[in-house]
Design a protein around this motif. Sequence first.
Motif, PDB file in Angstrom:
ATOM      1  N   ASP A   1       0.858  -1.185   0.000  1.00 53.01           N
ATOM      2  CA  ASP A   1       0.000   0.000   0.000  1.00 53.01           C
ATOM      3  C   ASP A   1       0.896   1.237   0.000  1.00 53.01           C
ATOM      4  O   ASP A   1       2.018   1.202   0.504  1.00 53.01           O
TER       5      ASP A   1
ATOM      6  N   SER B   1       4.697  -0.681   3.179  1.00 51.46           N
ATOM      7  CA  SER B   1       3.347  -0.508   3.714  1.00 51.46           C
ATOM      8  C   SER B   1       3.342   0.535   4.820  1.00 51.46           C
ATOM      9  O   SER B   1       4.335   0.710   5.531  1.00 51.46           O
TER      10      SER B   1
ATOM     11  N   ALA C   1      -0.543  -0.789  10.122  1.00 51.44           N
ATOM     12  CA  ALA C   1      -1.890  -0.452  10.596  1.00 51.44           C
ATOM     13  C   ALA C   1      -2.165   1.053  10.629  1.00 51.44           C
ATOM     14  O   ALA C   1      -3.251   1.490  10.239  1.00 51.44           O
TER      15      ALA C   1
ATOM     16  N   ILE D   1      -2.898   2.080   7.000  1.00 50.16           N
ATOM     17  CA  ILE D   1      -4.086   1.422   6.461  1.00 50.16           C
ATOM     18  C   ILE D   1      -5.351   1.988   7.099  1.00 50.16           C
ATOM     19  O   ILE D   1      -6.364   2.223   6.422  1.00 50.16           O
ATOM     20  N   VAL D   2      -5.304   2.257   8.408  1.00 55.45           N
ATOM     21  CA  VAL D   2      -6.454   2.878   9.084  1.00 55.45           C
ATOM     22  C   VAL D   2      -6.691   4.288   8.552  1.00 55.45           C
ATOM     23  O   VAL D   2      -7.833   4.703   8.324  1.00 55.45           O
TER      24      VAL D   2
ATOM     25  N   ASN E   1      -5.999   5.451   5.575  1.00 55.64           N
ATOM     26  CA  ASN E   1      -6.614   5.345   4.252  1.00 55.64           C
ATOM     27  C   ASN E   1      -8.087   4.982   4.345  1.00 55.64           C
ATOM     28  O   ASN E   1      -8.931   5.512   3.609  1.00 55.64           O
ATOM     29  N   TYR E   2      -8.417   4.077   5.252  1.00 52.07           N
ATOM     30  CA  TYR E   2      -9.810   3.642   5.454  1.00 52.07           C
ATOM     31  C   TYR E   2     -10.686   4.818   5.897  1.00 52.07           C
ATOM     32  O   TYR E   2     -11.769   5.047   5.350  1.00 52.07           O
TER      33      TYR E   2
ATOM     34  N   ARG F   1      -4.877 -10.425   9.365  1.00 51.73           N
ATOM     35  CA  ARG F   1      -6.036  -9.715   8.823  1.00 51.73           C
ATOM     36  C   ARG F   1      -5.930  -8.267   9.292  1.00 51.73           C
ATOM     37  O   ARG F   1      -6.632  -7.832  10.201  1.00 51.73           O
ATOM     38  N   ILE F   2      -5.038  -7.529   8.628  1.00 48.97           N
ATOM     39  CA  ILE F   2      -4.723  -6.182   9.098  1.00 48.97           C
ATOM     40  C   ILE F   2      -5.923  -5.245   8.989  1.00 48.97           C
ATOM     41  O   ILE F   2      -6.016  -4.250   9.716  1.00 48.97           O
ATOM     42  N   SER F   3      -6.879  -5.589   8.131  1.00 56.64           N
ATOM     43  CA  SER F   3      -8.056  -4.733   7.997  1.00 56.64           C
ATOM     44  C   SER F   3      -8.920  -4.742   9.260  1.00 56.64           C
ATOM     45  O   SER F   3      -9.814  -3.888   9.399  1.00 56.64           O
ATOM     46  N   GLU F   4      -8.682  -5.671  10.180  1.00 55.83           N
ATOM     47  CA  GLU F   4      -9.431  -5.658  11.441  1.00 55.83           C
ATOM     48  C   GLU F   4      -9.174  -4.369  12.224  1.00 55.83           C
ATOM     49  O   GLU F   4     -10.015  -3.943  13.021  1.00 55.83           O
TER      50      GLU F   4
ATOM     51  N   ASN G   1      -9.251  -1.540  10.930  1.00 52.91           N
ATOM     52  CA  ASN G   1     -10.229  -0.574  10.448  1.00 52.91           C
ATOM     53  C   ASN G   1     -11.477  -0.570  11.320  1.00 52.91           C
ATOM     54  O   ASN G   1     -12.127   0.472  11.486  1.00 52.91           O
TER      55      ASN G   1
END
Length: 417
Positions: free
Chosen positions: A49, A227, A230, A233-234, A236-237, A270-273, A275
């Motif tokens: 990402d 990347s 977290a 990624i958070v 971006n979410y 499951r890094i999207s957790e 989010n």
Amino acid sequence: MAIRILALLLLSLAASAQFRAAAVKVDITPTTPQWLLGYGARQSTGVHDPLFHRIVALDDGSTQFFLVSTDIALFSPAFYDEFCAELKQQTGIDRLNIWWTVTHTHSAPELGPAGLARAFLAGRYDHEPDWDYARSVKQKLIAGIQEARTKLAPARLSVGVTTSNANINRRARDENGRIALGLNPDGPVDHQVGLIRIDRPDGSPIALLANYAMHGTVLSGKNQLISGDAPGIVANYVEQKLGAPMLFLNSATGDIAPLYSVYDDFKKVRISEFNVLLGDRILKASRDLPAASTPVKLKAGERVLETPLKPGLQWPEELAAYLTPQSQVRLPVRFLRINADTALWAAPLELFCEIAMDVRAKSPVKNTFYVGYANGWLGYLPTVQAFPEGGYETTVTPFTPQAGAALAAAALQGLDK
């Protein structure tokens, strides 16, 4: 006629003092393999990402202030000083009015010289830094700040807090009392999320600042994909849902890990957790923030704490400005007051969360948020209790056990101004 002129003058002064803000997001994802910072030396093999500078510009009519969050692990204070000199030359912006913070992802490139890290991990830096990438990151940041300046527009500001259980103490203890990096659900942890939302007068968002303590170590040293981890990624979410940039301002993470830590690759975590655990909490709390403040008054400042250097440590030459002839570390502590009820304080540290929480509890300012990894990195600063316990953090600190109490005292003095 004189009354009309006076009225027009007052209206003009009121307009010039109106709070304005802007936000800019700049892609800094490298296009070539990079040495990744965090864990052992390893080179990237691709991108999972993208990485960004996220920049917020604030202007109360008399003070302009710029706050930056970058998807990088850390950089040397000397690199920050070099950047500030270039920024001043090109824009006139003083160093006290620019905070450059990082999210502390361990899956992003090195940035410039090793700095203090070489004193602890000399073998980690046998290779040359990628100076082209470092120059590119600096140039993109300066351009982003200039762009944000041109986009300043009337704004309003709201402040509040929420909580998230996405983090956990990482100083695991075995049956013999030995401390090692791990997960410790019984250890101290700061679950607070500090929020500052900046909107246009019509209520549409300009930016959101989220202050939370969490190492960027969901991925382990076996991961070789670039990347934001977290934090990135958070961010971006939240941005996708909010429609505006979100600056992840990492807090006192010295003894704090993400709830799920050091997974080998993205297939195993499951890094999207995060989010849900953190991103959704941020979004809900942002919607529920109290009414916006207007007008807004800004005040930036700095105190330099001088505290003893740990005996036996070889101080890097490039950081000579941060050490006195009497072997006292010169630790810059920054402050930003936003009206009477909100204060941010910052230091180039991986501070143990207990110290920041203690300052917050004693602060005279209602909303007090600590921003770590600010304007460089001068190592870990553990609590006095942690030194005899040992563990990784006490080996990579340039400070003595008394430094934590000295920092807290300096922070409270600065917050009381």
